[in-house]
Design a protein around this motif. Structure first.
Motif, PDB file in Angstrom:
ATOM      1  N   MET A  19     -34.632 -28.436 -91.133  1.00  0.00           N
ATOM      2  CA  MET A  19     -35.590 -29.507 -91.009  1.00  0.00           C
ATOM      3  C   MET A  19     -36.987 -28.953 -90.768  1.00  0.00           C
ATOM      4  SD  MET A  19     -33.593 -32.295 -88.734  1.00  0.00           S
ATOM      5  CE  MET A  19     -32.409 -33.385 -89.412  1.00  0.00           C
ATOM      6  N   ARG A  20     -37.041 -27.912 -89.936  1.00  0.00           N
ATOM      7  CA  ARG A  20     -38.344 -27.289 -89.674  1.00  0.00           C
ATOM      8  C   ARG A  20     -38.917 -26.651 -90.936  1.00  0.00           C
ATOM      9  NH1 ARG A  20     -37.234 -24.805 -83.662  1.00  0.00           N
ATOM     10  NH2 ARG A  20     -38.093 -26.635 -82.618  1.00  0.00           N
ATOM     11  N   ARG A  21     -38.054 -26.007 -91.719  1.00  0.00           N
ATOM     12  CA  ARG A  21     -38.528 -25.382 -92.963  1.00  0.00           C
ATOM     13  C   ARG A  21     -39.012 -26.431 -93.954  1.00  0.00           C
ATOM     14  NH1 ARG A  21     -34.075 -21.125 -92.471  1.00  0.00           N
ATOM     15  NH2 ARG A  21     -32.751 -22.804 -93.186  1.00  0.00           N
ATOM     16  N   VAL A  22     -38.308 -27.533 -94.033  1.00  0.00           N
ATOM     17  CA  VAL A  22     -38.726 -28.606 -94.935  1.00  0.00           C
ATOM     18  C   VAL A  22     -40.088 -29.143 -94.495  1.00  0.00           C
ATOM     19  CG1 VAL A  22     -38.200 -30.962 -95.707  1.00  0.00           C
ATOM     20  CG2 VAL A  22     -36.389 -29.240 -95.640  1.00  0.00           C
ATOM     21  N   ALA A  23     -40.266 -29.363 -93.192  1.00  0.00           N
ATOM     22  CA  ALA A  23     -41.552 -29.847 -92.680  1.00  0.00           C
ATOM     23  C   ALA A  23     -42.664 -28.854 -92.987  1.00  0.00           C
ATOM     24  CB  ALA A  23     -41.460 -30.101 -91.178  1.00  0.00           C
ATOM     25  N   ALA A  24     -42.388 -27.569 -92.810  1.00  0.00           N
ATOM     26  CA  ALA A  24     -43.408 -26.550 -93.091  1.00  0.00           C
ATOM     27  C   ALA A  24     -43.755 -26.526 -94.576  1.00  0.00           C
ATOM     28  CB  ALA A  24     -42.913 -25.176 -92.638  1.00  0.00           C
ATOM     29  N   ARG A  25     -42.738 -26.617 -95.429  1.00  0.00           N
ATOM     30  CA  ARG A  25     -42.965 -26.607 -96.873  1.00  0.00           C
ATOM     31  C   ARG A  25     -43.806 -27.813 -97.302  1.00  0.00           C
ATOM     32  NH1 ARG A  25     -37.933 -25.303 -98.327  1.00  0.00           N
ATOM     33  NH2 ARG A  25     -37.252 -27.452 -98.483  1.00  0.00           N
ATOM     34  N   ARG A  26     -43.589 -28.935 -96.635  1.00  0.00           N
ATOM     35  CA  ARG A  26     -44.351 -30.150 -96.956  1.00  0.00           C
ATOM     36  C   ARG A  26     -45.677 -30.219 -96.193  1.00  0.00           C
ATOM     37  NH1 ARG A  26     -39.724 -34.873 -96.682  1.00  0.00           N
ATOM     38  NH2 ARG A  26     -38.531 -34.184 -98.475  1.00  0.00           N
ATOM     39  N   GLN A  27     -45.930 -29.209 -95.393  1.00  0.00           N
ATOM     40  CA  GLN A  27     -47.122 -29.146 -94.545  1.00  0.00           C
ATOM     41  C   GLN A  27     -47.199 -30.360 -93.619  1.00  0.00           C
ATOM     42  OE1 GLN A  27     -50.380 -28.493 -97.283  1.00  0.00           O
ATOM     43  NE2 GLN A  27     -49.901 -26.317 -97.417  1.00  0.00           N
ATOM     44  N   GLU A  28     -46.042 -30.689 -93.032  1.00  0.00           N
ATOM     45  CA  GLU A  28     -45.950 -31.786 -92.075  1.00  0.00           C
ATOM     46  C   GLU A  28     -45.708 -31.226 -90.689  1.00  0.00           C
ATOM     47  OE1 GLU A  28     -42.844 -34.297 -93.519  1.00  0.00           O
ATOM     48  OE2 GLU A  28     -44.008 -34.992 -95.234  1.00  0.00           O
ATOM     49  N   ARG A  29     -45.977 -32.013 -89.707  1.00  0.00           N
ATOM     50  CA  ARG A  29     -45.815 -31.623 -88.304  1.00  0.00           C
ATOM     51  C   ARG A  29     -44.347 -31.342 -87.982  1.00  0.00           C
ATOM     52  NH1 ARG A  29     -46.500 -35.855 -83.953  1.00  0.00           N
ATOM     53  NH2 ARG A  29     -45.805 -34.688 -82.163  1.00  0.00           N
ATOM     54  N   ASP A  30     -44.105 -30.298 -87.214  1.00  0.00           N
ATOM     55  CA  ASP A  30     -42.750 -29.953 -86.767  1.00  0.00           C
ATOM     56  C   ASP A  30     -42.414 -30.817 -85.561  1.00  0.00           C
ATOM     57  OD1 ASP A  30     -40.379 -28.883 -85.911  1.00  0.00           O
ATOM     58  OD2 ASP A  30     -41.151 -26.861 -85.603  1.00  0.00           O
ATOM     59  N   VAL A  31     -41.508 -31.755 -85.743  1.00  0.00           N
ATOM     60  CA  VAL A  31     -41.120 -32.672 -84.673  1.00  0.00           C
ATOM     61  C   VAL A  31     -39.661 -32.445 -84.265  1.00  0.00           C
ATOM     62  CG1 VAL A  31     -42.783 -34.448 -85.365  1.00  0.00           C
ATOM     63  CG2 VAL A  31     -40.460 -34.495 -86.313  1.00  0.00           C
ATOM     64  N   PHE A  32     -39.086 -31.313 -84.667  1.00  0.00           N
ATOM     65  CA  PHE A  32     -37.659 -31.074 -84.501  1.00  0.00           C
ATOM     66  C   PHE A  32     -37.381 -30.187 -83.293  1.00  0.00           C
ATOM     67  CE2 PHE A  32     -38.651 -31.813 -88.940  1.00  0.00           C
ATOM     68  CZ  PHE A  32     -37.914 -32.971 -89.143  1.00  0.00           C
ATOM     69  N   HIS A  33     -36.388 -30.589 -82.513  1.00  0.00           N
ATOM     70  CA  HIS A  33     -36.027 -29.885 -81.288  1.00  0.00           C
ATOM     71  C   HIS A  33     -34.512 -29.707 -81.232  1.00  0.00           C
ATOM     72  CE1 HIS A  33     -40.105 -30.691 -79.826  1.00  0.00           C
ATOM     73  NE2 HIS A  33     -39.945 -31.871 -80.380  1.00  0.00           N
ATOM     74  N   VAL A  34     -34.078 -28.832 -80.330  1.00  0.00           N
ATOM     75  CA  VAL A  34     -32.650 -28.568 -80.158  1.00  0.00           C
ATOM     76  C   VAL A  34     -32.314 -28.704 -78.674  1.00  0.00           C
ATOM     77  CG1 VAL A  34     -30.830 -26.842 -80.400  1.00  0.00           C
ATOM     78  CG2 VAL A  34     -32.619 -27.000 -82.120  1.00  0.00           C
ATOM     79  N   HIS A  35     -31.147 -29.265 -78.393  1.00  0.00           N
ATOM     80  CA  HIS A  35     -30.660 -29.373 -77.012  1.00  0.00           C
ATOM     81  C   HIS A  35     -29.198 -28.970 -77.020  1.00  0.00           C
ATOM     82  CE1 HIS A  35     -29.968 -30.969 -72.988  1.00  0.00           C
ATOM     83  NE2 HIS A  35     -31.277 -31.129 -72.889  1.00  0.00           N
ATOM     84  N   HIS A  36     -28.903 -27.823 -76.439  1.00  0.00           N
ATOM     85  CA  HIS A  36     -27.549 -27.272 -76.463  1.00  0.00           C
ATOM     86  C   HIS A  36     -27.355 -26.484 -75.172  1.00  0.00           C
ATOM     87  CE1 HIS A  36     -24.207 -24.682 -77.699  1.00  0.00           C
ATOM     88  NE2 HIS A  36     -23.962 -25.574 -78.641  1.00  0.00           N
ATOM     89  N   GLY A  37     -26.148 -26.461 -74.667  1.00  0.00           N
ATOM     90  CA  GLY A  37     -25.859 -25.757 -73.418  1.00  0.00           C
ATOM     91  C   GLY A  37     -26.078 -24.258 -73.481  1.00  0.00           C
ATOM     92  N   SER A  38     -26.084 -23.680 -74.681  1.00  0.00           N
ATOM     93  CA  SER A  38     -26.208 -22.227 -74.784  1.00  0.00           C
ATOM     94  C   SER A  38     -27.657 -21.756 -74.935  1.00  0.00           C
ATOM     95  CB  SER A  38     -25.381 -21.709 -75.966  1.00  0.00           C
ATOM     96  OG  SER A  38     -25.949 -22.145 -77.177  1.00  0.00           O
ATOM     97  N   ILE A  39     -28.618 -22.679 -74.979  1.00  0.00           N
ATOM     98  CA  ILE A  39     -30.009 -22.243 -75.057  1.00  0.00           C
ATOM     99  C   ILE A  39     -30.642 -22.296 -73.673  1.00  0.00           C
ATOM    100  CG2 ILE A  39     -30.240 -22.946 -77.469  1.00  0.00           C
ATOM    101  CD1 ILE A  39     -31.854 -25.346 -76.531  1.00  0.00           C
ATOM    102  N   SER A  40     -31.783 -21.677 -73.524  1.00  0.00           N
ATOM    103  CA  SER A  40     -32.411 -21.568 -72.209  1.00  0.00           C
ATOM    104  C   SER A  40     -32.782 -22.940 -71.658  1.00  0.00           C
ATOM    105  CB  SER A  40     -33.662 -20.697 -72.292  1.00  0.00           C
ATOM    106  OG  SER A  40     -34.709 -21.394 -72.939  1.00  0.00           O
ATOM    107  N   ALA A  41     -32.813 -23.028 -70.339  1.00  0.00           N
ATOM    108  CA  ALA A  41     -33.195 -24.271 -69.668  1.00  0.00           C
ATOM    109  C   ALA A  41     -34.604 -24.679 -70.079  1.00  0.00           C
ATOM    110  CB  ALA A  41     -33.101 -24.098 -68.155  1.00  0.00           C
ATOM    111  N   MET A  42     -35.483 -23.707 -70.278  1.00  0.00           N
ATOM    112  CA  MET A  42     -36.858 -24.008 -70.663  1.00  0.00           C
ATOM    113  C   MET A  42     -36.895 -24.752 -72.008  1.00  0.00           C
ATOM    114  SD  MET A  42     -40.049 -21.450 -71.318  1.00  0.00           S
ATOM    115  CE  MET A  42     -39.468 -20.935 -72.921  1.00  0.00           C
ATOM    116  N   LEU A  43     -36.124 -24.283 -72.996  1.00  0.00           N
ATOM    117  CA  LEU A  43     -36.098 -24.954 -74.297  1.00  0.00           C
ATOM    118  C   LEU A  43     -35.477 -26.343 -74.197  1.00  0.00           C
ATOM    119  CD1 LEU A  43     -35.135 -22.003 -76.657  1.00  0.00           C
ATOM    120  CD2 LEU A  43     -37.355 -23.136 -76.459  1.00  0.00           C
TER     121      LEU A  43
END
Length: 170
Positions: free
Chosen positions: A1-25
């Protein structure tokens, strides 16, 4: 999704929430969903089911079907919290069809599970009864590992002191 947004020169509005990523993210994702300026999209696991206040989500998109009515209700309840808005949940139930397979293998089982879970709740307001386990050993294990990670190595005697004990250790 981020790559598609970048290719279209649109704002990156995509985030991830998963137990294995850092608390900060995870916290960045929660903030973007709760108070971010403009649209935000999060790909998440059950970690967002755990009572985190996300504010006023427009909709939830469920990939596949939840395995329980309580999970469906929890996820659906994440959306529609504004006065002028109803809860909205979209299901994406991918199925691979094998034209030559016998009938049971050709059934859209994920879609059927989604329909069953929705009907159980919508028609009868049924959810699974709460099952309180007397000895939740999994919780004890994770609590112990969390304490050891934060404090470093500890002896059994220290872990059994009343200030550390929350379940009897045997």
């Amino acid at each position: 999704m981020r790559r598609v947004a970048a290719r279209r020169q649109e704002r990156d509005v995509f985030h991830v929430h998963h137990g294995s990523i850092s608390a900060m993210l995870r916290e960045e994702t929660e903030a973007a969903l709760r108070t971010g300026s403009g649209p935000a999209v999060a790909a998440a696991t059950v970690t967002l089911e755990l009572g985190i206040d996300l504010g006023e989500l427009e909709r939830v998109v469920q990939l596949g079907a939840p395995y329980s009515a309580s999970s469906f209700v929890q996820r659906l309840g994440r959306s529609g919290r504004r006065e002028d808005m109803a809860s909205e949940m979209l299901f994406v139930c991918p199925e691979e069809e094998d034209e030559e397979a016998q009938l049971p293998a050709r059934m859209p089982w994920t879609l059927m599970r989604a329909i069953a879970v929705i009907e159980l709740y919508v028609k009868t307001k049924w959810v699974e009864p709460l099952e309180a386990r007397k000895m939740p050993i999994g919780v004890l294990y994770h609590q112990t590992m969390s304490m050891l990670k934060s404090m470093g190595r500890r002896s059994r005697e220290i872990l059994q002191k009343p200030s550390f004990r929350w379940l009897p250790l045997r």
